[in-house]
Design an enzyme around this catalytic site. Structure first.
Site, PDB file in Angstrom:
ATOM      1  CE1 TYR A 143      -3.590   6.681  -2.306  1.00  0.00           C
ATOM      2  CE2 TYR A 143      -5.790   6.153  -3.091  1.00  0.00           C
ATOM      3  CZ  TYR A 143      -4.611   6.862  -3.220  1.00  0.00           C
ATOM      4  OH  TYR A 143      -4.474   7.750  -4.259  1.00  0.00           O
ATOM      5  N   PRO A 161      -8.943  17.635  -5.234  1.00  0.00           N
ATOM      6  CG  PRO A 161     -11.136  16.892  -5.586  1.00  0.00           C
ATOM      7  CD  PRO A 161      -9.762  16.406  -5.204  1.00  0.00           C
ATOM      8  CG  LEU A 162     -12.686  19.670  -2.158  1.00  0.00           C
ATOM      9  CD1 LEU A 162     -13.615  18.969  -1.168  1.00  0.00           C
ATOM     10  CD2 LEU A 162     -13.305  20.974  -2.636  1.00  0.00           C
ATOM     11  CG  HIS A 210      -0.066   5.752  -7.243  1.00  0.00           C
ATOM     12  ND1 HIS A 210      -0.403   5.255  -6.006  1.00  0.00           N
ATOM     13  CD2 HIS A 210      -0.513   7.035  -7.229  1.00  0.00           C
ATOM     14  CE1 HIS A 210      -1.018   6.178  -5.291  1.00  0.00           C
ATOM     15  NE2 HIS A 210      -1.087   7.273  -6.017  1.00  0.00           N
ATOM     16  N   GLY A 223      -7.911  19.358   1.429  1.00  0.00           N
ATOM     17  CA  GLY A 223      -8.854  19.670   2.501  1.00  0.00           C
ATOM     18  C   GLY A 223      -8.912  21.128   2.872  1.00  0.00           C
TER      19      GLY A 223
END
Length: 343
Positions: free
Chosen positions: A62, A214-215, A131, A218
């Site tokens: 990240y 989880p969204l 990962h 976005g």
């Protein structure tokens, strides 16, 4: 500052009690084109801490996320004990944003943790994930390296991400797995599939599920209405997400409007409804929505106090089942990954 209730916690598999909602830190490092200054990100971490958000999730992939966290911990050494910090290894950085190499060998595992701890300025992390599995290294060999790291005091708990049910079972036989991180949302429910059996296997073994995206990358925030909204500099979602492609986007936006109307009728926002639906799937489910905005953080945390009836949960699920387009991870070749048998 808004005053929130004490955040509800649950036990993370065989690990400690953590907030039911974690904080994903991928987007805070410019993944979606919203890179902020170090000062802004450090201030955001301060605000997250003030609001009781103590379950933080990052990865060496990240961007400079681990570096920024290292600066925060250096400035707040007395607060380190309060944070349950997760990071990951296995996706190697490459020279192009669209390319990646998966490496879950024991050798790379040992190298990667040292690099992460150096960036974080810490002697250990609480949770270390594989990962991605490279589909070439038997998972038992990678797990043996992870156990070595635990015995050396460099990690406390072990997690897997995007593994198959069989990979989870084999890994768990080497050492108990605390949690599996996998995409799970109203729009992406493949871990529930009888074909995958990942949720079923995790529950059999007492392994928690940590839900990334989880969204819906976005989309379930309601802030994306077109491909153009997700193709700004540094943001490639509009290019690769099947949900946003020409053949799907119009009907999916109409579906978002229906979900938003349902949320409005309940007096909550669309993201809150989507997160509340996930939380309603069980106490072993831990969504980790990502944000770099304090207002969004507060909005997400309020979802912890939204209750759904069985009928509401069912109705929301039926809405989500109408989404058009598959999950992006299926195009990478490393979703629900298996590994060769140990010889």
């Amino acid at each position: 500052m808004a005053v929130l209730k004490t955040l509800p916690t649950r036990r993370l598999g065989n690990g400690p009690l953590v907030p039911r909602l974690g904080l994903g830190l991928m987007g805070a490092s410019g993944t979606y084109g919203n890179s902020l200054s170090d000062e802004e990100r450090l201030e955001f971490l301060d605000e997250a801490y003030k609001r009781g958000q103590r379950f933080w999730d990052t990865a060496d992939k990240y961007g400079d996320s681990e570096d920024v966290l290292g600066k925060w911990f250096a400035a707040n050494p007395d607060k380190r004990k309060d944070i349950f910090l997760a990071t990951k290894f296995g996706i190697m950085n490459t020279t192009t944003a669209s390319a990646f190499t998966i490496n879950s060998t024991p050798e790379y595992c040992r190298t990667a943790i040292e690099s992460s701890l150096n960036r974080l300025g810490l002697p250990f992390v609480d949770l270390y994930y594989i990962h991605r599995l490279d589909k070439e290294t038997p998972v038992e060999k990678t797990m043996q390296a992870m156990v070595e790291l635990k015995d050396a005091g460099k990690i406390k708990y072990i997690g897997l991400s995007e593994c198959s049910a069989e990979s989870l079972r084999r890994a768990h036989a080497v050492h108990p797995i605390t949690c599996v991180q996998v995409e799970y949302s109203l729009f992406c429910r493949e871990i529930e599939s009888p074909k995958r059996k990942l949720l079923e296997t995790a529950r059999e073994l007492g392994v928690a599920i940590v839900c990334y995206s989880p969204l819906g990358n976005g989309i379930l925030t309601g802030g994306i209405r077109s491909k153009e909204d997700a193709t700004k500099p540094g943001d490639q979602r509009g290019l690769f997400l099947p949900w946003l492609q020409e053949e799907n986007i119009e009907k999916n936006m109409a579906l978002i409007d229906e979900i938003a109307a349902f949320a409005k009728g309940k007096g909550v926002t669309t993201p809150q409804l989507a997160l509340a639906w996930l939380l309603a799937q069980g106490d072993d489910i831990f969504p980790i929505p990502g944000t770099s905005k304090t207002q969004r953080l507060e909005e997400n945390l309020e979802s912890l106090f939204v209750s759904l009836s069985e009928e509401e949960e069912k109705n929301i699920r039926q809405l989500g089942e109408r989404v058009l387009g598959g999950r992006f991870q299926a195009t990478t070749g490393y979703d629900f990954a298996d590994t060769p048998a140990l010889e």
